[in-house]
Design an enzyme around this catalytic site. Structure first.
Site, PDB file in Angstrom:
ATOM      1  N   GLN A 104     -17.955 -14.283  -7.077  1.00  0.00           N
ATOM      2  CA  GLN A 104     -19.293 -14.244  -6.571  1.00  0.00           C
ATOM      3  C   GLN A 104     -19.296 -14.650  -5.096  1.00  0.00           C
ATOM      4  OE1 GLN A 104     -22.137 -16.362  -8.976  1.00  0.00           O
ATOM      5  NE2 GLN A 104     -21.463 -15.412 -10.862  1.00  0.00           N
ATOM      6  N   ASN A 128     -27.406  -8.038 -19.222  1.00  0.00           N
ATOM      7  CA  ASN A 128     -26.096  -8.402 -18.693  1.00  0.00           C
ATOM      8  C   ASN A 128     -25.216  -8.823 -19.869  1.00  0.00           C
ATOM      9  OD1 ASN A 128     -24.113  -9.543 -16.558  1.00  0.00           O
ATOM     10  ND2 ASN A 128     -24.471 -11.290 -17.912  1.00  0.00           N
ATOM     11  N   GLU A 129     -24.039  -8.231 -19.971  1.00  0.00           N
ATOM     12  CA  GLU A 129     -23.102  -8.574 -21.059  1.00  0.00           C
ATOM     13  C   GLU A 129     -23.885  -8.775 -22.362  1.00  0.00           C
ATOM     14  OE1 GLU A 129     -20.286 -11.610 -19.862  1.00  0.00           O
ATOM     15  OE2 GLU A 129     -19.447 -10.303 -18.328  1.00  0.00           O
ATOM     16  N   GLU A 166     -19.225  -6.843 -11.883  1.00  0.00           N
ATOM     17  CA  GLU A 166     -18.562  -8.152 -11.788  1.00  0.00           C
ATOM     18  C   GLU A 166     -17.066  -7.899 -11.793  1.00  0.00           C
ATOM     19  OE1 GLU A 166     -19.856 -11.299 -14.459  1.00  0.00           O
ATOM     20  OE2 GLU A 166     -21.922 -10.598 -14.375  1.00  0.00           O
ATOM     21  N   TYR A 199     -12.483  -9.158 -15.069  1.00  0.00           N
ATOM     22  CA  TYR A 199     -11.953 -10.351 -14.401  1.00  0.00           C
ATOM     23  C   TYR A 199     -10.433 -10.401 -14.569  1.00  0.00           C
ATOM     24  CZ  TYR A 199     -16.643 -12.161 -13.646  1.00  0.00           C
ATOM     25  OH  TYR A 199     -17.932 -12.330 -13.196  1.00  0.00           O
ATOM     26  N   GLU A 255     -25.157 -15.581  -8.342  1.00  0.00           N
ATOM     27  CA  GLU A 255     -25.843 -16.065  -9.548  1.00  0.00           C
ATOM     28  C   GLU A 255     -26.276 -17.520  -9.357  1.00  0.00           C
ATOM     29  OE1 GLU A 255     -23.379 -15.625 -13.023  1.00  0.00           O
ATOM     30  OE2 GLU A 255     -24.989 -16.237 -14.388  1.00  0.00           O
TER      31      GLU A 255
END
Ligand code: AHR
Length: 514
Positions: free
Chosen positions: A366, A193-194, A318, A263, A44
């Site tokens: 990432q 995204n989200e 992610e 996450y 990103e």
């Protein structure tokens, strides 16, 4: 999938600091392919990931580069057999206008990165630079479309610009004028995204209506390539209704995948140091990492109700550990990478392998200098992290057939709290070799694992291990190869039973040949 039959902690063995685990491996039942795309990455416009970490500019004479992309990073990612790369975000994607990132560099609009620190960017890394880099890497590009501040038209034109044949419109003329005749044929497209948070804070109803508009327009105008469209799914277990609503309300012909994010964070308001953490913080991170098993299982279960043939892929685009930013890295969300991260990677990839029937792509967050990176850079120096080494050891599973495992694991216990200590997955590749990957997250005990490999007559076995004296250890610019895979021999085979002694906090990959 890895099935936990029963959890045993045997007092005798724990006294000796040697815990027992039993695995039945069904080599005869290896049918489902582990998509290589499970081993994908995500880059990103955030901190020092793209600018500095990956891209240093075509005119850079200090750091060796090709098309502005660091040669050391290209080599490292190729060695990893990186199958795909997601770009340009993340939250950044929902602020990004691709047309500002094409054409002569000195004419490109400078932008403010509204998602990450309001940094000024000169847009010198855009569509051409990204897609050409993917070609160099041999990786499939995965583009995330701006659904929040962008338009349907902008998305449709991005598809035309990247995928349509030469000469079909002013867009492909422009592509040729800017140096690229033939299309790149981008297959993977994330729509938003989200969208329940940074991507527009939308309700599911609003997202679904908008998604249907995007997904239809992006594929209805004689597109030459069949696109693989990925809808936004949930980011935590309180959002299963999001998956349910998508599966129920998006027509099958309009989507190929649903993305989820996970996450491993101890506490969003107090994430803790990436390298100076306590045993308690380590344990909490491992608890968070294990949640991926339930998150994937529950989402798969919902998808099974509407799509029993498993047409739609579950995509974890992610995932990784998230700690406090380490100021030493001089970039947002920069963090050191330690054996703790290797444990997250080892167990998470085992979960994905074991769910290969539904999980067909995943992207570690990432790639360089941000969150659980595989690579860290400092000026002209580059280091490979413990996570890199796990991904490199596990690459043997890419496109191999998953051999189901049943596991009885000991518990990793701290202050009366328990989680399974051992995770495992196995596969058989095109040459008939079997690979078994094991992770022992327990930082106090050796785990002895007995694997019944019935049906697989192994003649030779070899192994590699990644571990260190302490879970806090990682590679640094002063000591870049402190944590690297070593040869592993602490196993024995008798009567089709493979016994492996795994040191505390270790990842082991074994190769068995008939
Ligand atoms: O990976 C960092 C951020 O985490 C991404 O931009 C966003 O999608 C997620 O919340």
């Amino acid at each position: 999938m890895q099935k936990f039959i029963l959890v045993i902690v045997c007092g005798f063995w724990s006294m000796l600091s040697l815990a027992q685990n039993k695995v039945v491996l069904h080599a005869d039942d290896a049918k489902t392919q582990i998509s290589k795309h499970i081993y994908g990455h995500f880059a990103e416009h955030l901190g020092r990931c793209i600018y500095d970490g990956i891209y240093v500019g075509e005119n850079n004479v200090i750091i060796p580069q090709t098309g502005g992309v660091r040669n050391d990073v290209i080599k490292a990612l190729k060695d990893l057999q990186i199958p795909n790369l997601r770009w340009p975000g993340g939250c950044f994607a929902d602020t990004y206008h691709w047309k500002e990132g094409i054409g002569p560099k000195n004419e490109r609009r400078h932008i403010e990165n509204l998602s990450w620190g309001n940094i000024r960017e000169d847009n010198s890394f855009g569509t051409h630079e990204f897609l050409n880099m993917c070609e160099l890497l041999g990786a499939e590009p995965y583009l995330a479309v701006n659904m929040n501040s962008g338009t349907v038209q902008e998305a449709v034109e991005w598809v035309q610009y990247t995928n349509h044949a030469n000469g079909t419109s002013y867009l492909t003329d422009m592509r040729a004028k800017y140096g690229r005749d033939k299309p790149w044929n981008v297959k993977y497209w994330g729509i938003g995204n989200e969208s329940w948070d940074c991507g527009g804070d939308m309700s599911t109803d609003h997202y679904i209506s908008l998604y249907r508009q995007y997904a239809t327009a992006m594929t209805s105008y004689g597109n030459t390539e069949k696109l693989f469209r990925i809808a936004v799914g949930p980011g935590h277990s309180g959002q299963y209704n999001w998956t349910e609503d998508i599966m129920k309300n998006v027509p099958a012909r309009r989507f190929e995948g649903i993305s989820i994010h996970h996450y491993s964070v101890i506490d969003w308001s107090n994430k803790g140091s990436s390298s100076a953490f306590t045993d308690e913080q380590y344990f909490k991170t491992m608890q968070q990492a294990w949640l991926i098993e339930g998150f994937v299982s529950k989402n798969s279960e919902i998808m099974d109700k509407y799509d029993p043939e498993k047409r739609v892929a579950l995509i974890v685009d992610e995932w990784g550990g998230w700690y406090d930013t380490d100021p030493e890295g001089k970039g947002q969300l920069y963090q050191q990478n330690t054996i703790r991260d290797a444990m997250i990677a080892g167990l998470t990839l085992n979960v994905f392998n074991n769910h290969a029937d539904r999980v067909r792509m995943a992207n570690l967050a990432q790639t360089v200098n941000v969150l659980q990176s595989v690579i860290l850079t400092k000026e002209d120096k580059m280091i490979l992290t413990p996570t890199y080494h796990v991904m490199e050891m596990y690459k043997v599973h890419q496109d191999a057939l998953m051999a189901p495992v049943e596991v009885i694991s000991s518990d990793f216990v701290l202050d009366g709290k328990r989680i399974p200590a051992v995770s495992i997955s196995a596969s058989i590749d095109g040459a008939g070799k079997m690979h078994i990957s094991l992770t022992n997250i327990d930082n106090t005990k050796i785990q002895q694992v007995e694997i019944d490999i019935n049906g697989y007559q192994a003649k030779t076995i070899s192994g590699r291990i990644l571990t260190a004296a302490r879970v806090q250890e990682g590679n640094t610019f002063e000591s870049p190869t402190k944590v690297t895979p070593k040869s592993f021999k602490d196993y024995s085979l008798s009567n089709n039973k493979l016994t492996v002694n795994m040191p505390p906090h270790s990842v082991v990959v074994l190769e068995l040949i008939k």
